[in-house]
Design a protein around this motif. Structure first.
Motif, short mmCIF file in Angstrom:
data_model
loop_
_atom_site.label_atom_id
_atom_site.label_comp_id
_atom_site.label_asym_id
_atom_site.label_seq_id
_atom_site.Cartn_x
_atom_site.Cartn_y
_atom_site.Cartn_z
N SER A 192 45.87 31.08 29.09
CA SER A 192 45.50 29.91 29.89
C SER A 192 44.28 30.13 30.78
CB SER A 192 46.68 29.46 30.75
OG SER A 192 47.06 30.50 31.64
N SER A 193 43.96 31.41 31.08
CA SER A 193 42.87 31.66 32.02
C SER A 193 41.78 32.58 31.50
CB SER A 193 43.43 32.26 33.31
OG SER A 193 44.37 31.39 33.88
N LEU A 194 42.13 33.55 30.66
CA LEU A 194 41.15 34.53 30.20
C LEU A 194 40.55 34.18 28.85
CD1 LEU A 194 42.87 37.94 31.08
CD2 LEU A 194 41.01 36.82 32.30
N ALA A 195 41.29 33.44 28.04
CA ALA A 195 40.91 33.27 26.64
C ALA A 195 39.70 32.37 26.44
CB ALA A 195 42.10 32.71 25.87
N ASN A 196 38.93 32.72 25.40
CA ASN A 196 37.84 31.89 24.92
C ASN A 196 38.43 30.83 23.99
OD1 ASN A 196 35.93 31.39 22.45
ND2 ASN A 196 34.57 31.90 24.16
N ASP A 204 39.76 41.43 27.30
CA ASP A 204 39.66 40.97 28.69
C ASP A 204 40.95 41.23 29.46
OD1 ASP A 204 37.10 40.12 28.20
OD2 ASP A 204 37.63 38.00 27.93
N SER A 205 42.08 41.07 28.79
CA SER A 205 43.37 41.34 29.43
C SER A 205 43.51 42.81 29.77
CB SER A 205 44.52 40.91 28.51
OG SER A 205 44.49 39.52 28.28
N MET A 206 43.09 43.67 28.83
CA MET A 206 43.18 45.11 29.07
C MET A 206 42.26 45.56 30.18
SD MET A 206 43.62 46.87 25.32
CE MET A 206 43.05 45.62 24.17
N THR A 207 41.11 44.90 30.32
CA THR A 207 40.15 45.26 31.35
C THR A 207 40.74 45.09 32.74
OG1 THR A 207 38.26 44.67 29.96
CG2 THR A 207 37.88 44.69 32.33
N GLN A 208 41.57 44.08 32.92
CA GLN A 208 42.14 43.84 34.25
C GLN A 208 43.41 44.65 34.51
OE1 GLN A 208 43.38 39.81 34.95
NE2 GLN A 208 44.83 39.77 33.26
N MET A 209 43.94 45.31 33.48
CA MET A 209 45.16 46.09 33.65
C MET A 209 44.84 47.53 34.04
SD MET A 209 47.49 43.86 32.95
CE MET A 209 48.98 44.85 32.88
N PRO A 210 45.40 48.03 35.14
CA PRO A 210 45.18 49.43 35.50
C PRO A 210 45.92 50.36 34.55
CG PRO A 210 46.74 48.41 37.00
CD PRO A 210 46.24 47.31 36.11
N SER A 211 45.32 51.50 34.27
CA SER A 211 45.96 52.51 33.43
C SER A 211 47.10 53.17 34.20
CB SER A 211 44.95 53.57 33.00
OG SER A 211 44.54 54.33 34.13
N LEU A 212 47.98 53.84 33.48
CA LEU A 212 49.08 54.56 34.14
C LEU A 212 48.51 55.61 35.08
CD1 LEU A 212 52.02 55.27 34.60
CD2 LEU A 212 51.96 56.65 32.50
N LYS A 213 47.45 56.29 34.65
CA LYS A 213 46.83 57.32 35.48
C LYS A 213 46.31 56.72 36.78
CE LYS A 213 45.72 61.60 36.08
NZ LYS A 213 46.79 62.60 36.25
N THR A 214 45.67 55.55 36.69
CA THR A 214 45.16 54.88 37.89
C THR A 214 46.31 54.51 38.83
OG1 THR A 214 43.24 53.99 36.73
CG2 THR A 214 43.90 52.86 38.75
N ILE A 215 47.38 53.95 38.26
CA ILE A 215 48.53 53.57 39.08
C ILE A 215 49.11 54.80 39.77
CG2 ILE A 215 50.86 52.59 39.06
CD1 ILE A 215 49.97 51.00 36.54
N GLU A 216 49.28 55.87 39.02
CA GLU A 216 49.84 57.11 39.58
C GLU A 216 48.96 57.64 40.71
OE1 GLU A 216 52.20 59.01 35.74
OE2 GLU A 216 50.08 59.46 36.05
N ASN A 217 47.64 57.66 40.49
CA ASN A 217 46.72 58.19 41.49
C ASN A 217 46.75 57.37 42.78
OD1 ASN A 217 45.88 60.27 39.85
ND2 ASN A 217 44.05 59.24 39.12
N VAL A 218 46.73 56.04 42.63
CA VAL A 218 46.71 55.17 43.81
C VAL A 218 48.05 55.25 44.55
CG1 VAL A 218 46.48 52.79 44.64
CG2 VAL A 218 44.96 53.64 42.85
#
Length: 265
Positions: free
Chosen positions: A215-219, A153-167
Motif C-alpha cells: 500500500s505504501s512502498l510498491a510501484n 524497498d521493503s528490505m532496505t527499511q528492515m534492520p539486519s539482525l546484526k544491526t538490531i543486536e548492536n543497537v
C-alpha cells in the motif's frame, strides 16, 4: 509515517487480526506478572495488546497514528491507549515491567533513540520481545519473483539482525535468545508473507491494502504486472515450482528477546 498508517488504518482490522500462535509466542516470551504494567509499542489497532490484556494483564498501547488508536479504543476501552513514538513515549523511567514490539521497529524514525527510550522506561530485569523480519530472511520470500522492486524497498527499511543486536547492546539490553518463526497455513494476521502457502491471498485488494509494502512502498506498474503473472502461474500451477525454488531454513520472521540487567540502576 503517521499519514501512511492513518491511511492503512482505514480498513486494517479487516485483514489484520491477532494470530493465536504469534500471540502465544509473545505471551510466553514476555511472561507477564499479574501486578505488572506492560507496553505494546507501535500497537496499531491493538490486536495483540488486546489479546494479551484479555489474559488478565495491564497494558499500555502506544502508536503514532490517531486513526489506528481510534479503532483500538473501540475494540477495548479498558486499555490505556496513547499517541506517541518509540523515541518519545512520555513514560517515566523504570516504570514498565515488559515491552512487546510486533512488526514495528522498521518504522521507527530513530532506531538508536527508540531502543534507548525503551531501555530507560523498562524496569531492571524487565523483558522486551520483538517480532520482526530481517533482509536476509526476506530474500527467501517467493514474492521476490513477482515484486522484486517492492521487496527490495521493503528490505532496505528492515534492520539486519546484526544491526538490531548492536543497537540493543549499545542501549544496554542483553539479548537472551532469538527464535525463528515460519508462516503457518492458518495464519490469521495477514501481513506481508501471509500468502506463503496461499498465493491467492495477494490477488485481493483488501489484503494488499493492509500490508504497508503493497500500500505504501510498491510501484503500481510492478504490482499490476506481478499480479497478472501471479494469477497466470496460479492458474497453470507453475506457482508451486516458484515457491519450491525459494525454500530455505532461515525462517520467515524472528522473535528477539532482550532483558534489562537487574543491576542497571
Amino acid at each position: 509515517m503517521t499519514a501512511k498508517y492513518d491511511s492503512i488504518g482505514l480498513n486494517y482490522n479487516k485483514t489484520r487480526k491477532a494470530d493465536p500462535f504469534i500471540a502465544e509466542c509473545l505471551f510466553t516470551n514476555l511472561n507477564p506478572k499479574a501486578d505488572g504494567v506492560y507496553l505494546d509499542i507501535g500497537c496499531g489497532t491493538g490486536n495483540y495488546t488486546n489479546a494479551l490484556q484479555k489474559k488478565g494483564f495491564r497494558f499500555i498501547g502506544i502508536d503514532p497514528s490517531n486513526k489506528m488508536l481510534e479503532r483500538a479504543k473501540l475494540k477495548n476501552p479498558n486499555i490505556d491507549w496513547r499517541q506517541g513514538q518509540a523515541e518519545n513515549t512520555k513514560i517515566k523511567p523504570n516504570s514498565i515491567d515488559g515491552i512487546m514490539a510486533s512488526l514495528t521497529i522498521h518504522h521507527w524514525k530513530d532506531f538508536e533513540q527508540g531502543f534507548s527510550e525503551l531501555y530507560s522506561i523498562l524496569k531492571p530485569n524487565g523483558t522486551i520481545v520483538i517480532f520482526t523480519s530481517t533482509p536476509k530472511q526476506m530474500k527467501g520470500y517467493w514474492l521476490n519473483h513477482y515484486f522484486p522492486k517492492m521487496l527490495e524497498d521493503s528490505m532496505t527499511q528492515m534492520p539486519s539482525l546484526k544491526t538490531i543486536e548492536n543497537v540493543m547492546n549499545h542501549s544496554g539490553f542483553l539479548i537472551s535468545k532469538t527464535e525463528i518463526y515460519n508462516v503457518k497455513p492458518d495464519l490469521k494476521d495477514l501481513f506481508l508473507y501471509c500468502g506463503k502457502h496461499n498465493p491467492k491471498l495477494y490477488l485481493s485488494p483488501k489484503i494488499r491494502q493492509g500490508i504497508s509494502s503493497f500500500s505504501s512502498l510498491a510501484n503500481t506498474t510492478e504490482v499490476e504486472t506481478g499480479l497478472i503473472e501471479l494469477h497466470k502461474d496460479i492458474a497453470n500451477n507453475t506457482i508451486q515450482k516458484i515457491i519450491n525454488s525459494f525454500k530455505n531454513d532461515l525462517g520467515d520472521y524472528l522473535f528477539i528477546i532482550g532483558k534489562k540487567p537487574l543491576d542497571s540502576i
